[in-house]
Design a protein around this motif. Sequence first.
Motif: not given
Length: 192
Positions: A9-10, A16-20, A38-39, A56, A13
């Motif tokens: 996820s890091r 430029g992605a917006h992971p969960v 920051a996700f 998603f 991010a």
Amino acid sequence: MGAGAAQCSRWLAGQGAHPVALDLSHRQLQHALRIGGAFPLVQADAGTLPFRDGSFDLACSAYGALPFVADPVLVLRELHRVLRSGGRLVFSVTHPIRWAFPDEPGPEGLSVAASYFDRTPYVEQDDEGRAVYVEHHRTLGDRVRDVVTSGFRLVDLVEPEWPEWNSSEWGGWSPLRGALIPGTAIFVCERD
């Protein structure tokens, strides 16, 4: 899915992605929180995802969740549900051929010791006999059928070769074995 400490996820991010980041383990997510990012971090079972249909564009899992569930189709159908049309699922597992070989990095790990077709789960127990770690074996054909049965189209199956620069050994992973048999299978799937 099966984010662990949210390493992927890091990385996503950073691209430029917006992971969960989702994991069943509260302790893993606490570790992810300490490391930072920051996700959102979500504690949930991969078989019952707490997201709306089509939420998603991409779902990924690096050695997470799928090897540890007895019914991977249940998890794959949930992933299919939460991906939008045209969305991708990319997941990796230990290459199924590895189950036939001892978990040794040296020459003793190069002889077949078990049937590739034996689907008996690997189980570790505590002193009271309770299962504390369970990993389920699926053949390559099983994995492909699971993907297709779940409504995905298999776009690619990647079996990375061991990089020449990597001289590390850990568990059953080593340059010796890596030069002869694959260690990882990466499935690239698309939701139509």
